[in-house]
Design an enzyme around this catalytic site. Structure first.
Site, PDB file in Angstrom:
ATOM      1  N   HIS A 192     -35.944  11.877  -2.347  1.00  0.00           N
ATOM      2  CA  HIS A 192     -36.736  10.848  -3.020  1.00  0.00           C
ATOM      3  C   HIS A 192     -36.195   9.451  -2.729  1.00  0.00           C
ATOM      4  O   HIS A 192     -36.933   8.563  -2.323  1.00  0.00           O
ATOM      5  CB  HIS A 192     -36.742  11.105  -4.528  1.00  0.00           C
ATOM      6  N   PHE A 193     -34.887   9.241  -2.942  1.00  0.00           N
ATOM      7  CA  PHE A 193     -34.463   7.850  -2.809  1.00  0.00           C
ATOM      8  C   PHE A 193     -34.283   7.433  -1.358  1.00  0.00           C
ATOM      9  O   PHE A 193     -34.329   6.240  -1.050  1.00  0.00           O
ATOM     10  CB  PHE A 193     -33.250   7.511  -3.695  1.00  0.00           C
ATOM     11  N   HIS A 194     -34.120   8.384  -0.445  1.00  0.00           N
ATOM     12  CA  HIS A 194     -34.142   7.966   0.957  1.00  0.00           C
ATOM     13  C   HIS A 194     -35.550   7.513   1.349  1.00  0.00           C
ATOM     14  O   HIS A 194     -35.715   6.549   2.085  1.00  0.00           O
ATOM     15  CB  HIS A 194     -33.660   9.091   1.878  1.00  0.00           C
TER      16      HIS A 194
ATOM     17  N   HIS B 298     -30.453   1.994 -12.767  1.00  0.00           N
ATOM     18  CA  HIS B 298     -31.868   1.886 -12.445  1.00  0.00           C
ATOM     19  C   HIS B 298     -32.239   0.526 -11.874  1.00  0.00           C
ATOM     20  O   HIS B 298     -32.878   0.427 -10.837  1.00  0.00           O
ATOM     21  CB  HIS B 298     -32.832   2.267 -13.563  1.00  0.00           C
TER      22      HIS B 298
ATOM     23  N   ARG C 159     -27.627  18.842  -4.667  1.00  0.00           N
ATOM     24  CA  ARG C 159     -27.198  17.682  -3.889  1.00  0.00           C
ATOM     25  C   ARG C 159     -25.678  17.558  -3.958  1.00  0.00           C
ATOM     26  O   ARG C 159     -25.021  18.227  -4.737  1.00  0.00           O
ATOM     27  CB  ARG C 159     -27.847  16.404  -4.401  1.00  0.00           C
ATOM     28  N   ARG C 160     -25.152  16.686  -3.128  1.00  0.00           N
ATOM     29  CA  ARG C 160     -23.722  16.380  -3.118  1.00  0.00           C
ATOM     30  C   ARG C 160     -22.865  17.622  -2.966  1.00  0.00           C
ATOM     31  O   ARG C 160     -21.832  17.777  -3.616  1.00  0.00           O
ATOM     32  CB  ARG C 160     -23.331  15.639  -4.396  1.00  0.00           C
TER      33      ARG C 160
ATOM     34  N   TYR D 244     -34.287  -1.868  -8.380  1.00  0.00           N
ATOM     35  CA  TYR D 244     -35.270  -2.951  -8.318  1.00  0.00           C
ATOM     36  C   TYR D 244     -34.698  -4.186  -7.658  1.00  0.00           C
ATOM     37  O   TYR D 244     -35.431  -4.983  -7.074  1.00  0.00           O
ATOM     38  CB  TYR D 244     -35.861  -3.211  -9.708  1.00  0.00           C
TER      39      TYR D 244
HETATM   40  C1  HEM Z   1     -30.076   8.542   9.579  1.00  0.00           C
HETATM   41  C2  HEM Z   1     -30.537   8.337   8.387  1.00  0.00           C
HETATM   42  C3  HEM Z   1     -29.856   8.868   7.170  1.00  0.00           C
HETATM   43  C4  HEM Z   1     -29.359  10.126   6.968  1.00  0.00           C
HETATM   44  C5  HEM Z   1     -29.417  11.305   7.908  1.00  0.00           C
HETATM   45  C6  HEM Z   1     -28.767  10.140   5.657  1.00  0.00           C
HETATM   46  C7  HEM Z   1     -28.148  11.219   5.099  1.00  0.00           C
HETATM   47  C8  HEM Z   1     -27.549  11.254   3.871  1.00  0.00           C
HETATM   48  C9  HEM Z   1     -26.890  12.393   3.292  1.00  0.00           C
HETATM   49  C10 HEM Z   1     -26.723  13.748   3.969  1.00  0.00           C
HETATM   50  C11 HEM Z   1     -26.452  12.040   2.069  1.00  0.00           C
HETATM   51  C12 HEM Z   1     -25.667  12.922   1.111  1.00  0.00           C
HETATM   52  C13 HEM Z   1     -26.549  13.630   0.170  1.00  0.00           C
HETATM   53  C14 HEM Z   1     -25.775  14.683  -0.595  1.00  0.00           C
HETATM   54  O1  HEM Z   1     -24.553  14.777  -0.493  1.00  0.00           O
HETATM   55  O2  HEM Z   1     -26.405  15.446  -1.317  1.00  0.00           O
HETATM   56  C15 HEM Z   1     -26.838  10.681   1.847  1.00  0.00           C
HETATM   57  C16 HEM Z   1     -26.585   9.975   0.709  1.00  0.00           C
HETATM   58  C17 HEM Z   1     -26.990   8.675   0.482  1.00  0.00           C
HETATM   59  N1  HEM Z   1     -27.703   7.872   1.370  1.00  0.00           N
HETATM   60 FE1  HEM Z   1     -28.302   8.367   3.221  1.00  0.00          FE
HETATM   61  N2  HEM Z   1     -28.915   8.914   5.077  1.00  0.00           N
HETATM   62  C18 HEM Z   1     -29.582   8.107   5.976  1.00  0.00           C
HETATM   63  C19 HEM Z   1     -29.970   6.790   5.793  1.00  0.00           C
HETATM   64  C20 HEM Z   1     -29.803   6.120   4.618  1.00  0.00           C
HETATM   65  C21 HEM Z   1     -30.352   4.816   4.360  1.00  0.00           C
HETATM   66  C22 HEM Z   1     -31.161   3.999   5.335  1.00  0.00           C
HETATM   67  C23 HEM Z   1     -29.975   4.485   3.086  1.00  0.00           C
HETATM   68  C24 HEM Z   1     -30.254   3.253   2.306  1.00  0.00           C
HETATM   69  C25 HEM Z   1     -30.403   2.093   2.807  1.00  0.00           C
HETATM   70  C26 HEM Z   1     -29.180   5.573   2.551  1.00  0.00           C
HETATM   71  C27 HEM Z   1     -28.618   5.593   1.306  1.00  0.00           C
HETATM   72  C28 HEM Z   1     -27.910   6.653   0.760  1.00  0.00           C
HETATM   73  C29 HEM Z   1     -27.320   6.669  -0.548  1.00  0.00           C
HETATM   74  C30 HEM Z   1     -27.334   5.541  -1.571  1.00  0.00           C
HETATM   75  C31 HEM Z   1     -26.732   7.941  -0.726  1.00  0.00           C
HETATM   76  C32 HEM Z   1     -26.067   8.462  -1.989  1.00  0.00           C
HETATM   77  C33 HEM Z   1     -24.661   8.864  -1.818  1.00  0.00           C
HETATM   78  C34 HEM Z   1     -24.243   9.762  -2.943  1.00  0.00           C
HETATM   79  O3  HEM Z   1     -24.931  10.749  -3.284  1.00  0.00           O
HETATM   80  O4  HEM Z   1     -23.169   9.488  -3.482  1.00  0.00           O
HETATM   81  N3  HEM Z   1     -29.103   6.556   3.505  1.00  0.00           N
HETATM   82  N4  HEM Z   1     -27.507  10.216   2.961  1.00  0.00           N
HETATM   83 CU   LIG Z   2     -33.582   5.034 -12.164  1.00  0.00          CU
END
Ligand code: HEM
Ligand SMILES: [Cu+2]
Lengths: 541, 264
Positions: free
Chosen positions: A366-368, A215, A429-430, A219
């Site tokens: 949410h976190f995006h 968490h 997700r994932r 922050y």
């Molecule tokens: C073009 C813009 C973006 C797209 C299309 C995108 C797409 C995705 C997708 C499809 C996932 C996987 C979700 C899943 O498997 O359920 C993901 C995970 C994630 N994204 Fe992005 N994302 C973008 C930008 C960003 C940005 C700007 C950040 C943060 C600065 C970010 C941080 C993360 C994080 C921390 C995860 C988690 C990975 C996990 O589940 O293990 N993403 N994103």
């Molecule tokens: Cu949290």
């Protein structure tokens, strides 16, 4: 005057390089699991990409931005060169080396374990070692922030610590302590297994340690953004900071309540008792307090700017604001996204409501929205604001900046709103593959396609961002003058000791950690036969 | 400012911050550990302390009234781990080769069956060992195999497993044209909770204990899938194959079987 310009630029450029690559991976992920693309046939490619995207976006990018911005604040706010410049370069080298060490096994498919590690899955030890190096590098930064603050304080015993530095050090302490959870998990549980010293792992305990980090790391990502709200925005739009002590109280509260609430990520986990889940839920609710204080203070500060520019009446000050100023746009978009994201967060933090969206695409939406949207758009603003001071050259592609900020905002809304929606419909997700031919989920296809379009807009916006910065390096030389932070409407000459240091707040943070985490950790450690065999990822098959 | 004493109850910042924090902690603990648990009449707590222990996450015994559900058939005794089935030294393989003389008439001279008995050449040692154990314990029932394993010791089973695992896999059956990979094998059926076959049986990922299916007789594969679906075969740990086979359509069973049979 910034002295360590090369140091700060190195941090920012490495951060933005990682961000750029990860952004493209994100859009690829969105695309290949949408109905627009044929199924790639092997989910391993997907998880490999998600691991790289998550690791770069969650660990490397924000850490480097916080570090680079932290060095800039130290010099600009304390008005003296950074103490320990060589150490700072060593920290940077560790982060860079750690990133490379982690990325190689991930790209070879030897560590597709996702950035949350997910034991009992175990990948190549180099992945975890890389992450540890990144954290170690950032801890050097924490130490330097502390040393610089205390040296300055000794030399200036009767002047309040500048707000920007106060906030910056608060962020660094929060990070130092919150990273301990994941560090324990990595060093004592995961790495022994990855190195083959043990063949079983207590996954439940590991998840508790990770939640300790999970968490407050959010922050830590948020800190540069909040610092920019308070100390850059009012100055950049020609206003005053509404209240300096209010700002300090917010940052102090983040230290206290951001940390001992991570069990809200374990609401569905059986190994933690319901009583502790409830306590963490209550403290999670409290974390809204510093954010609401911030929203109020910044809105008031912006109103001051509007009135100083001649705005009258109840709403007149809004139209009087400098809407063509990129900083004004950035903070507005950031607040709108923070508002929607925060509303979603209320659902996540409620023990019962969370059950309906737990592990669905709602969470990624949410976190995006919060992180990729509200937080990252302010990282852009920080870079725009600092760039002339770092390069000594004008940054005047204002039109491009406005298009960039607008497209980031629009892209993020188009990406995340449908993402939330499919989450409510139950899309997990994932997952790498969704069978849209099945009538049960066929209607979700449209929403996923909308998200793909949103992602494409974001990729364009990310490219524009890099283009603006590169153009900044090639522009005409200017003398940017001294780097200044916002001035408060009533700039305090004295502040209470509690708001001039961290003793009280760090003590409360440690005490709450013991209260909220002590028993669950000791209890889980005392249980026998709770370990499960590790599952090797990328093992020869 | 620097002269002010912070850690003193007379400092109102300290007193307020510490007091409010402590108050919230105590109040939320009271609600979370005492009030909410006691609101649940069905939880059957013996008393206040019992409720607190439960909210703290202590492991509690199952109430006597709730009997632990037992399967009404024999389940496997084998615990899969990286230490099973043990070493496969040359001696072990040699002993296995001798023991395997009893098996050749059905499983083929070099582990490749001419009939519809399963091929064993190149099968994972872990899979062979587990199946032999299950035939012996009665977890897997076969009128043909059952009597042949009663006299085998654990060591015999290790040796047989080592020997068959050591034999080279050969394509037993050569179709004229290769088939495209069926959807069920490659991506499973997420909506029916069926993971891709290839994520356990190899090619995407391999999970210990899953047998090698390629080149197996299609009749055998189909028989096994139908047996899992009906529950007639029930030696798979935690129902991992039964849960999959039950959700498969007859067409999918046939497609998967024909596909694996045609693979080298
Ligand atoms: C073009 C813009 C973006 C797209 C299309 C995108 C797409 C995705 C997708 C499809 C996932 C996987 C979700 C899943 O498997 O359920 C993901 C995970 C994630 N994204 Fe992005 N994302 C973008 C930008 C960003 C940005 C700007 C950040 C943060 C600065 C970010 C941080 C993360 C994080 C921390 C995860 C988690 C990975 C996990 O589940 O293990 N993403 N994103
Ligand atoms: Cu949290």
């Amino acid at each position: 005057m910034l002295h360590s310009r090369r140091l700060i630029l190195a941090h920012f450029w490495l951060a933005f390089a990682g961000f750029g690559v990860a952004l493209i991976l994100g859009e690829w992920q969105m695309f290949i699991r949408s109905p627009l693309s044929a199924w790639i046939g092997n989910p391993e490619w997907y998880y490999r990409s998600v691991t790289a995207h998550g690791t770069a976006m969650a660990y490397v990018f924000p850490t480097l931005v916080a570090m680079g911005f932290g060095y800039a604040i130290t010099e600009a706010a304390l008005k003296r060169p950074l103490i320990g410049g060589n150490w700072a370069w060593a920290g940077f080298a560790l982060v860079a080396a750690g990133t490379v060490t982690a990325v190689i096994p991930v790209s070879l498919g030897l560590a597709s374990v996702l950035y949350t590690f997910y034991p009992p899955m175990i990948g190549s030890p180099f992945y975890y070692i890389g992450v540890v190096l990144v954290v170690a590098g950032s801890w050097i930064w924490v130490a330097l922030m502390s040393v610089n603050l205390y040296t300055w304080k000794r030399a200036n015993p009767d002047t309040p610590v500048p707000l920007a530095m106060f906030a910056n050090v608060a962020g660094s302490y929060l990070w130092a302590w919150t990273a301990v959870g994941a560090a324990i998990e990595l060093l004592f549980q995961i790495l022994p297994a990855a190195l083959g010293l043990t063949t079983t792992i207590d996954a439940g305990l590991a998840r508790v340690f990770f939640s300790w980090t999970l968490h407050a790391i959010v922050y830590f990502w948020l800190m540069p953004t909040y610092i920019a709200y308070y100390t850059i925005i009012p100055r950049a739009i020609g206003g005053r900071l509404f209240s300096d002590p209010m700002a300090r109280i917010s940052f102090a509260l983040f230290l206290v309540v951001a940390m001992p609430i991570g069990v809200h990520h374990l609401f569905a986990d059986p190994q933690v008792g319901a009583g502790f889940k409830f306590m963490h839920s209550v403290f999670t609710a409290l974390v809204a307090l510093p954010t609401l204080l911030t929203v109020f203070t910044i809105c008031a500060s912006v109103e001051i700017a509007g009135r100083l520019r001649g705005g009258k009446g109840v709403f007149g000050w809004i139209t009087a604001l400098p809407w063509r100023n990129p900083m004004m746009l950035a903070v507005t978009f950031s607040f709108v996204m923070l508002g929607f994201g925060g509303a979603g967060g209320l659902i996540n933090m409620s023990y019962q409501l969370d059950a309906s969206i737990h592990n669905t695409q709602w969470i990624t939406g949410h976190f995006h929205l919060i992180f990729g949207g509200a937080i990252v758009i302010m990282y852009f603003a920080i870079a725009y604001d600092l760039w002339p001071h770092l390069t000594g050259k004008a940054l005047d592609s204002f039109r491009m900046m406005r298009i960039q900020l607008w497209s980031w905002f629009v892209g993020m809304i188009v990406l995340t709103f449908p993402w939330h929606y499919v989450g409510i419909l139950g899309m997990p997700r994932r997952m790498a593959f969704y069978d849209y031919t099945d009538p049960a989920i066929a209607p979700q296809a449209v929403s996923v396609i909308a998200s793909v379009i949103g992602g494409a807009i974001l990729v364009v916006s990310g490219a524009l961002f890099v283009a603006v910065l590169v153009r900044g390096h090639m522009a005409v030389r200017v003398e940017p003058g001294e780097y200044r932070f916002s001035v408060a409407a009533h700039q305090p000459a004295r502040v209470p000791a509690a708001l001039n240091g961290f003793g009280l707040w760090v003590s409360l943070m440690l005490a709450l950690t013991v209260i909220n985490y002590g028993f669950p950790i000791v209890h889980l450690m005392s249980l026998r036969n709770t370990s499960v065999p590790v599952v090797w990822i990328g093992a020869p098959r | 400012m620097s002269s002010e004493r912070l850690f003193s109850l007379r400092n109102r910042w300290f007193a307020t911050a510490a007091g409010v924090t402590a108050l919230i902690a105590v109040a939320s603990a009271t609600v979370g550990f005492v009030w909410l648990p006691l609101l649940q009449p069905t939880a059957g707590f013996a008393g206040l302390w019992d409720a607190i222990c439960s909210a703290a996450g202590l492991v509690r015994a199952v109430p006597v009234a709730e009997p632990v559900v037992q399967a009404n058939y024999k389940t496997t005794n084998v615990n899969l781990s990286s230490k099973v089935p043990g070493n496969s030294s040359a001696i072990s393989i040699g002993r296995g080769a001798t023991l395997a003389m009893q098996c050749t008439m059905c499983h083929g001279a070099r582990g490749l069956s001419e009939a519809d008995s399963p091929n064993l050449a190149g099968q994972y040692a872990l899979a062979i060992f587990k199946q032999l154990q299950d035939y012996k314990s009665g977890a897997r029932i076969s009128a043909i195999m059952g009597p042949r394993v009663v006299t085998l010791t654990d060591q015999d089973m290790h040796d047989l497993a080592a020997y068959y695992a050591y034999l080279p896999r050969l394509p037993a059956y050569h179709p004229a044209t290769a088939r495209p990979t069926p959807r069920i094998v490659e991506s499973g059926a997420p909506m029916r909770n069926i993971a891709p076959c290839a994520s356990c049986h190899g090619s995407i990922d391999y999970k210990g204990g899953s047998p090698w299916l390629e080149g197996e007789s299609p009749v055998y594969l189909m028989t096994q899938l139908n047996a899992f679906a009906s529950g007639a075969r029930h030696n798979d740990i935690s129902q991992q194959m039964r849960n999959i086979a039950r959700g498969m359509s007859p067409a999918e069973i046939e497609a998967a079987a024909l596909y694996y049979a045609s693979q080298p």
